[in-house]
Design a protein around this motif. Structure first.
Motif, PDB file in Angstrom:
ATOM      1  N   ARG A 238     -11.449  -1.500 -43.888  1.00 24.37           N
ATOM      2  CA  ARG A 238     -11.569  -2.959 -43.964  1.00 24.37           C
ATOM      3  C   ARG A 238     -10.790  -3.585 -42.803  1.00 24.37           C
ATOM      4  NH1 ARG A 238      -8.309  -4.857 -49.190  1.00 24.37           N
ATOM      5  NH2 ARG A 238      -9.877  -3.610 -50.247  1.00 24.37           N
ATOM      6  N   ILE A 239     -11.009  -4.873 -42.610  1.00 19.86           N
ATOM      7  CA  ILE A 239     -10.231  -5.612 -41.601  1.00 19.86           C
ATOM      8  C   ILE A 239      -9.009  -6.180 -42.311  1.00 19.86           C
ATOM      9  CG2 ILE A 239     -10.252  -7.613 -40.066  1.00 19.86           C
ATOM     10  CD1 ILE A 239     -13.233  -7.194 -39.672  1.00 19.86           C
ATOM     11  N   SER A 240      -7.800  -5.888 -41.805  1.00 20.78           N
ATOM     12  CA  SER A 240      -6.589  -6.367 -42.507  1.00 20.78           C
ATOM     13  C   SER A 240      -6.511  -7.881 -42.511  1.00 20.78           C
ATOM     14  CB  SER A 240      -5.314  -5.854 -41.843  1.00 20.78           C
ATOM     15  OG  SER A 240      -5.479  -4.598 -41.328  1.00 20.78           O
ATOM     16  N   GLY A 241      -6.881  -8.485 -41.413  1.00 21.92           N
ATOM     17  CA  GLY A 241      -6.723  -9.936 -41.364  1.00 21.92           C
ATOM     18  C   GLY A 241      -7.602 -10.572 -40.317  1.00 21.92           C
ATOM     19  N   MET A 242      -8.265 -11.658 -40.733  1.00 24.57           N
ATOM     20  CA  MET A 242      -9.103 -12.431 -39.821  1.00 24.57           C
ATOM     21  C   MET A 242      -8.674 -13.880 -40.040  1.00 24.57           C
ATOM     22  SD  MET A 242     -13.220 -12.742 -39.953  1.00 24.57           S
ATOM     23  CE  MET A 242     -13.731 -11.086 -39.913  1.00 24.57           C
ATOM     24  N   ALA A 243      -8.261 -14.580 -39.018  1.00 25.17           N
ATOM     25  CA  ALA A 243      -7.746 -15.938 -39.205  1.00 25.17           C
ATOM     26  C   ALA A 243      -8.518 -16.903 -38.303  1.00 25.17           C
ATOM     27  CB  ALA A 243      -6.254 -15.978 -38.888  1.00 25.17           C
ATOM     28  N   TRP A 244      -9.180 -17.875 -38.935  1.00 25.89           N
ATOM     29  CA  TRP A 244     -10.001 -18.848 -38.194  1.00 25.89           C
ATOM     30  C   TRP A 244      -9.105 -19.973 -37.687  1.00 25.89           C
ATOM     31  CZ3 TRP A 244     -15.181 -18.245 -37.061  1.00 25.89           C
ATOM     32  CH2 TRP A 244     -15.821 -17.179 -37.693  1.00 25.89           C
ATOM     33  N   ILE A 245      -8.902 -19.996 -36.380  1.00 21.92           N
ATOM     34  CA  ILE A 245      -8.060 -21.038 -35.778  1.00 21.92           C
ATOM     35  C   ILE A 245      -8.895 -22.315 -35.597  1.00 21.92           C
ATOM     36  CG2 ILE A 245      -6.698 -21.595 -33.696  1.00 21.92           C
ATOM     37  CD1 ILE A 245      -6.435 -18.309 -33.693  1.00 21.92           C
ATOM     38  N   SER A 246     -10.171 -22.126 -35.313  1.00 18.43           N
ATOM     39  CA  SER A 246     -11.125 -23.244 -35.310  1.00 18.43           C
ATOM     40  C   SER A 246     -12.464 -22.666 -35.775  1.00 18.43           C
ATOM     41  CB  SER A 246     -11.253 -23.847 -33.900  1.00 18.43           C
ATOM     42  OG  SER A 246     -12.013 -22.973 -33.088  1.00 18.43           O
ATOM     43  N   ASP A 247     -13.533 -23.464 -35.712  1.00 17.66           N
ATOM     44  CA  ASP A 247     -14.834 -22.957 -36.171  1.00 17.66           C
ATOM     45  C   ASP A 247     -15.412 -21.884 -35.249  1.00 17.66           C
ATOM     46  OD1 ASP A 247     -14.673 -24.583 -38.299  1.00 17.66           O
ATOM     47  OD2 ASP A 247     -16.119 -26.085 -37.586  1.00 17.66           O
ATOM     48  N   SER A 248     -14.774 -21.703 -34.076  1.00 13.03           N
ATOM     49  CA  SER A 248     -15.315 -20.693 -33.152  1.00 13.03           C
ATOM     50  C   SER A 248     -14.256 -19.718 -32.631  1.00 13.03           C
ATOM     51  CB  SER A 248     -15.985 -21.394 -31.969  1.00 13.03           C
ATOM     52  OG  SER A 248     -15.035 -22.214 -31.318  1.00 13.03           O
ATOM     53  N   VAL A 249     -12.996 -19.985 -32.920  1.00 15.49           N
ATOM     54  CA  VAL A 249     -11.905 -19.129 -32.400  1.00 15.49           C
ATOM     55  C   VAL A 249     -11.247 -18.390 -33.573  1.00 15.49           C
ATOM     56  CG1 VAL A 249      -9.707 -19.099 -31.143  1.00 15.49           C
ATOM     57  CG2 VAL A 249     -11.490 -20.716 -30.471  1.00 15.49           C
ATOM     58  N   VAL A 250     -11.183 -17.059 -33.468  1.00 10.96           N
ATOM     59  CA  VAL A 250     -10.694 -16.246 -34.577  1.00 10.96           C
ATOM     60  C   VAL A 250      -9.656 -15.242 -34.084  1.00 10.96           C
ATOM     61  CG1 VAL A 250     -11.404 -14.877 -36.583  1.00 10.96           C
ATOM     62  CG2 VAL A 250     -13.098 -16.212 -35.332  1.00 10.96           C
ATOM     63  N   GLY A 251      -8.574 -15.106 -34.866  1.00 11.21           N
ATOM     64  CA  GLY A 251      -7.582 -14.062 -34.583  1.00 11.21           C
ATOM     65  C   GLY A 251      -7.861 -12.855 -35.468  1.00 11.21           C
ATOM     66  N   PHE A 252      -7.683 -11.669 -34.911  1.00 13.33           N
ATOM     67  CA  PHE A 252      -7.946 -10.433 -35.652  1.00 13.33           C
ATOM     68  C   PHE A 252      -6.704  -9.549 -35.740  1.00 13.33           C
ATOM     69  CE2 PHE A 252     -12.383 -11.374 -34.872  1.00 13.33           C
ATOM     70  CZ  PHE A 252     -12.996 -10.864 -36.009  1.00 13.33           C
ATOM     71  N   ASN A 253      -6.487  -9.021 -36.937  1.00 15.50           N
ATOM     72  CA  ASN A 253      -5.506  -7.965 -37.181  1.00 15.50           C
ATOM     73  C   ASN A 253      -6.345  -6.835 -37.783  1.00 15.50           C
ATOM     74  OD1 ASN A 253      -3.602  -6.277 -38.363  1.00 15.50           O
ATOM     75  ND2 ASN A 253      -2.842  -7.812 -39.804  1.00 15.50           N
ATOM     76  N   PHE A 254      -6.810  -5.932 -36.947  1.00 16.75           N
ATOM     77  CA  PHE A 254      -7.902  -5.045 -37.339  1.00 16.75           C
ATOM     78  C   PHE A 254      -7.663  -3.659 -36.726  1.00 16.75           C
ATOM     79  CE2 PHE A 254     -12.838  -4.551 -36.660  1.00 16.75           C
ATOM     80  CZ  PHE A 254     -12.882  -3.559 -37.614  1.00 16.75           C
ATOM     81  N   GLY A 255      -7.583  -2.679 -37.586  1.00 21.00           N
ATOM     82  CA  GLY A 255      -7.472  -1.302 -37.090  1.00 21.00           C
ATOM     83  C   GLY A 255      -6.040  -0.907 -36.788  1.00 21.00           C
TER      84      GLY A 255
END
Ligand code: FAD
Length: 465
Positions: A238-255
């Motif tokens: 699974r992806i540990s964390g996905m954080a939507w900073i705006s409707d098009s910009v996303v931060g990933f904590n993945f792998g």
């Protein structure tokens, strides 16, 4: 492997700063420590090796703040909560509108947060010195008498009355000879993650996909499918964390990158290179498998791999898993913790360890966890305080680090103002009163030790693969 040693000539170094309090490390714990020390009247110097504050939350692009609440009420208040609100206010109308009422898992708007930290620390009266590494301590008996720093100006000595180690890795404590443990009994460590930010995503399309497929936003089914197809490496499903900073910009904590000791430059180097390679694989995966991510573009990867765990110091008290499970309250509590035990798998085929406390519950974090054995004018705040490995897996998150840092800073200012020999002489009841007066929450009956009735009825187990 070091094969030989060379003795360098002794050197006379200039004394560059003589503050009351020096804080090493400008992550969540160091920011709060410096602000608290300065606000409480101590001349304070904050030393940070990078050119900005925030530690893992900015340098490693950890995409969100963990919960500030126990599910019912804010447990982390004071400086930490204030900084969260300041970031929301400064991040723009869209961000504020979306996250105004939220206290748990608020995404980090990195560039805004860096500026919020700059302004808040300077407004507290603390002085900041960037691009500077603390790499040696001078000892006189049980005291640190000086700290050697290196930067573009050369090497010099900082002579303070009180020293706060907020390096995340307990660098100062280790340099001072404080005993510590790294990871588990077999040297196992939580993996590192190279976090990143993408642009060009379509939030509405992504949520429509979740709704239509019944998939969760951690994308369990999609990740497993891609692993089976060889489009993602083995590891957490699974992806540990996905954080939507705006409707098009996303931060990933993945792998994960496994087998990394964050106190070793060679490991950090390998992790940086492998981490960026893994991001490239993940971007291809996201574009190919996840609706809403077809046109994403990578804008930023961490300046360093995110490190969850390195040294844990030996302190006057070691907070252990039984304290967590029984929601123990200590006479000398300086914070409360309600975040779950969250230990990421040490290798690609092992499991996560997760253990939640019941909603509305928390345990105390005693002052003694921050006091390294054998040193009088040194205190440690942040993820490397004295705890066993399961508790470190819970205490380590940023809201807790703010709370511990704030307590360390107030204690340092009190010790400095009263001319105390060190941190152990700080009167606990007065420290607790000061913390509460400054906005911290120390539970319903601060200063009263007790064990919650739930003791024994909660078992510690793997809940999640
Ligand atoms: C991948 C990942 C995901 C995570 N997810 C979350 C999450 O979703 N939410 C959350 O709240 N927490 C999360 N965490 C945990 C959290 O980010 C860290 O545990 C927390 O930032 C620790 O704070 P700290 O102040 O103790 O140390 P750090 O944040 O590591 O800060 C230490 C600072 O000290 C500086 N420093 C270190 N040594 C020296 C030195 N010798 N001289 C000068 N400067 C020095 C560093 O540059 C750094 O800025 C995550 C961590 C990782 C790695």
């Amino acid at each position: 492997m070091v094969k030989q040693t060379i003795t360098i000539p002794s050197q006379a170094l200039p004394v560059s700063y003589t503050p009351d309090v020096v804080v090493v490390g400008g992550g969540a714990s160091g920011v709060a420590a410096a602000m608290a020390a300065a606000r409480n009247g101590a001349s304070t110097l904050l030393i940070e090796q990078r050119g900005y504050l925030g530690g893992m939350g900015t340098a490693a692009l950890v995409p969100a703040f963990c919960p500030y609440t126990d599910g019912e009420k804010p447990v982390i208040r004071g400086i930490g909560l204030d900084l969260l609100e300041k970031m929301k206010q400064a991040a723009g109308e869209g961000f504020l509108k979306q996250y105004k009422e939220q206290l748990d898992w608020v995404p980090i708007d990195v560039e805004t947060l860096k500026r919020v930290y700059d302004e808040a620390v300077l407004a507290s009266g603390a002085q900041v010195l960037f691009h500077t590494v603390a790499d040696q301590v001078l000892l006189e008996g049980d005291r640190i008498s000086g700290l050697i720093i290196s930067n573009k100006s050369g090497r010099s000595v900082v002579q303070a009355k009180l020293y706060i180690d907020a390096s995340g890795d307990a660098d100062l404590a280790a340099l001072a000879g404080v005993p510590f443990q790294v990871g588990g009994e077999q040297g196992e460590l939580q993996p590192g993650t190279m976090c990143y930010v993408v642009t060009g995503a379509d939030k509405a399309r992504f949520y429509q996909f979740l709704e239509e497929t019944g998939e969760h936003k951690q994308l369990e089914q999609t990740v497993v499918k891609a692993q089976q197809n060889g489009d993602l490496p083995e590891g957490r499903k699974r992806i540990s964390g996905m954080a939507w900073i705006s409707d098009s910009v996303v931060g990933f904590n993945f792998g994960h990158i496994f087998g990394i000791d964050g106190t070793k430059a060679e490991d950090l180097t390998r992790a940086a290179i492998e981490g960026r390679k893994l991001i490239d694989t993940q971007i291809r995966f996201l574009r190919k498998y996840v609706p809403g991510f077809e046109h994403i573009h990578l804008v930023h990867s961490g300046d360093q791999i995110g490190i969850r765990e390195t040294r844990r110091i030996q302190g006057d008290y070691t907070l252990v898993v039984e304290d967590f499970l029984s929601m123990r309250t200590f006479e000398d509590d300086i914070a409360r913790n309600s975040y779950f035990i969250d230990i990421h798998l040490a290798n690609a085929t092992s499991t996560m360890t997760i253990k939640h406390l019941p909603k509305g519950q928390s345990h105390g974090v005693p002052y003694r966890c921050m006091l390294p054995v054998g040193k009088s004018n040194l205190i440690v705040a942040g993820r490397s305080v004295s705890s066993d490995r399961p508790v470190q897996g819970s205490l380590r998150v940023m809201p807790n680090c703010f709370a511990m840092g704030e307590a360390a800073g107030v204690a340092a200012a009190m010790a400095s103002a009263a001319g105390l020999a060190g941190f152990r002489e700080v009167p606990i009841a007065e420290l607790q009163r000061n913390l509460i007066a400054q906005g911290a929450w120390l539970g319903e009956q601060p200063g009263k030790a007790y064990v919650a009735a739930a003791v024994g009825s909660v078992t510690f187990e793997d809940e999640c693969k």
